[in-house]
Design a protein around this motif. Sequence first.
Motif, PDB file in Angstrom:
ATOM      1  N   ARG A  64     -95.716  31.583   8.298  1.00 19.03           N
ATOM      2  CA  ARG A  64     -94.765  31.556   9.334  1.00 19.03           C
ATOM      3  C   ARG A  64     -95.650  32.161  10.772  1.00 19.03           C
ATOM      4  NH1 ARG A  64     -88.827  34.620   9.312  1.00 19.03           N
ATOM      5  NH2 ARG A  64     -88.968  33.262   7.324  1.00 19.03           N
ATOM      6  N   ALA A  65     -95.283  31.792  11.770  1.00 20.10           N
ATOM      7  CA  ALA A  65     -96.022  32.148  12.961  1.00 20.10           C
ATOM      8  C   ALA A  65     -95.179  33.103  13.640  1.00 20.10           C
ATOM      9  CB  ALA A  65     -96.523  31.031  13.912  1.00 20.10           C
ATOM     10  N   PHE A  66     -95.719  34.360  14.330  1.00 24.56           N
ATOM     11  CA  PHE A  66     -94.865  35.131  15.047  1.00 24.56           C
ATOM     12  C   PHE A  66     -93.911  34.793  16.285  1.00 24.56           C
ATOM     13  CE2 PHE A  66     -93.842  38.776  17.709  1.00 24.56           C
ATOM     14  CZ  PHE A  66     -93.526  39.726  16.899  1.00 24.56           C
ATOM     15  N   SER A  67     -94.801  33.675  16.745  1.00 30.54           N
ATOM     16  CA  SER A  67     -93.992  33.045  18.012  1.00 30.54           C
ATOM     17  C   SER A  67     -92.558  32.110  17.525  1.00 30.54           C
ATOM     18  CB  SER A  67     -94.893  31.956  18.685  1.00 30.54           C
ATOM     19  OG  SER A  67     -95.534  31.117  17.773  1.00 30.54           O
ATOM     20  N   ASN A  68     -92.646  32.099  16.178  1.00 30.19           N
ATOM     21  CA  ASN A  68     -91.518  31.238  15.839  1.00 30.19           C
ATOM     22  C   ASN A  68     -90.423  32.199  15.131  1.00 30.19           C
ATOM     23  OD1 ASN A  68     -92.661  28.735  16.197  1.00 30.19           O
ATOM     24  ND2 ASN A  68     -93.506  28.633  14.319  1.00 30.19           N
ATOM     25  N   LEU A  69     -90.615  33.146  15.160  1.00 30.47           N
ATOM     26  CA  LEU A  69     -89.379  34.267  14.798  1.00 30.47           C
ATOM     27  C   LEU A  69     -88.287  34.080  15.857  1.00 30.47           C
ATOM     28  CD1 LEU A  69     -91.451  37.447  13.497  1.00 30.47           C
ATOM     29  CD2 LEU A  69     -90.477  35.653  12.410  1.00 30.47           C
TER      30      LEU A  69
END
Length: 576
Positions: A571-576
């Motif tokens: 998971r990418a942080f920008s997708n949280l």
Amino acid sequence: MSDELVELAKRRGFFFQAAEPYGGVSGFYVYGPQGATLKRNIEDSWRDRFQVEEGHREIDAPTIMPEPVFEASGHLDTFDDMLVECPECGESHRADHLIEDNTGIEDAESFPLDEVGDLIADHDLHCPNCDTPLAGEPVEDFNLMFETDIGPGSGQPGYLRPETAQGIFVEFPRLKEYARNSLPFGTTQIGKAYRNEISPRKSIVRVRELTQAELEHFIDPEEDEPPIERVEDVEVRLYPTPEQNADEGEYIVTTIGEAVEEGIIASDWVAYYVGVAQEWYERIGIDMNRFRFRQHLAGERSHYASDCWDAEGEIDGDWVELAGISDRSDYDLSKHGEYSDDDFTVFRQYDEPKVVERATVEPDMSYLGPEFGGAAGDITDALQTLAERDRSAFDGDEVTVEADGESYTIPIEKTGFSVDEVKESGEHITPHVIEPSIGVDRALYTVLVHSYEQDDVEDETRTRLALEPELAPTTVGVFPLMDKDGMGETARDIAADLRANGFDVTYDDSGNIGRRYRRQDEVGTPFCVTVDYEGLEDDTVTLRERDSTEQVRVAVSDLDDILADLRSGDRAFSNL
């Protein structure tokens, strides 16, 4: 950059020189709390890619081995560097490094000793320690192995291993049994190796005690093929020998598949592991713009290698060897088979039995014994070897063989020489070895250099290590906004829960929150969790990402899963 990084490494506990209270020992380093964890994470990442994914198995062999091992391997005779000694101060220097550091000449290691001596004179090179001219001083080979004794007194001569590989080769007769005598199979080892470097330098780049991660992949060169399709589309930057020898040589940027098809990398197996290494170095955070694979020139190849490509990283304008991917052919196993009393071959079963002519000898021992005494047995072995190699030697009335350095002439009628047809179901072959050998210390240093960055945050210069979350010594820092009103207790509970779930966690309640963030940025911690008043009411925390400094609120109950996904890259942080 190097001075800044070494200062950070010492101050923040990555690495520092050993035995500093006693003045330090050149070429030996201690990994501090941050560095030891980073090193372990790099080793685990290597195991995951080169061992687990490839289906290989690991051993852990002794670091001290008896002298005959290194006599067989060739290290006693050939594991040398070029030494030149200052006539004034007595300081010893590595001659090829003096040339490379003070001239435009590269790869001086590949030059013969007399040519290196001429270059020192031609360029009027001086001792770096006292500035005395070195022209005319002898350039000599210096063996890099540490010698010791095994047992009391003079004991049995032994050496600290200069590579982990010999611990695998020596045990091949047993390892092949574990592999059910079937090829191909691979054996890995991560451990210490020792090289008595003439002039250790560049911090942990050139040291006297180092950690290697090595894979010895045993193959049948006639039948075994690598799964090249797994890496055929991997793009690599290659620097083959023809380009190095050209006046205006250039890199070749291509894919593994094209490099094999065009013959740039001759061995499919070497090409396969070049592709695997490319993916792994990118995975651990090496800057691919400062990374290449350079083919060894003929004069610099190790005595055992038929071909070798080095993975190299650029550090402060210099290219540093990070790994060697070698085709060791059957050199090692053949040598140990020759020098020892064990069998270093594997039986290759034929699809169908074959009728072949076999030359044999059955000497008349009633003649050989009285005539040659104790040498009779060695003469018999020499006769059999000659019969297998050259039948025509038995065409005359007499045949001459050598045993223990002596020549013996035997009448043909006394040799029992014959050629018979026999049915064979297979043959014994000596496996070839493909070896990716990774320097763990150098990988760690290059990761630190390539991840070291400075930027401005809130009108303040910030130093950060942009380490991959998989490698970072600390996964998450946990802070209370203030250690009051229950925030400290809640933060400590979260830290304990995260540790119980396998995360490396730092708890910090000292100083303002900005300073705490900066401390974690500097050691490469990718994420920070802050407990504040809002979180006490709704069971949430602020989750901050190191590189972007962005923050999001997440539920405490989701924190474990989110951090696990972020660390693994799922998971990418920008997708949280």
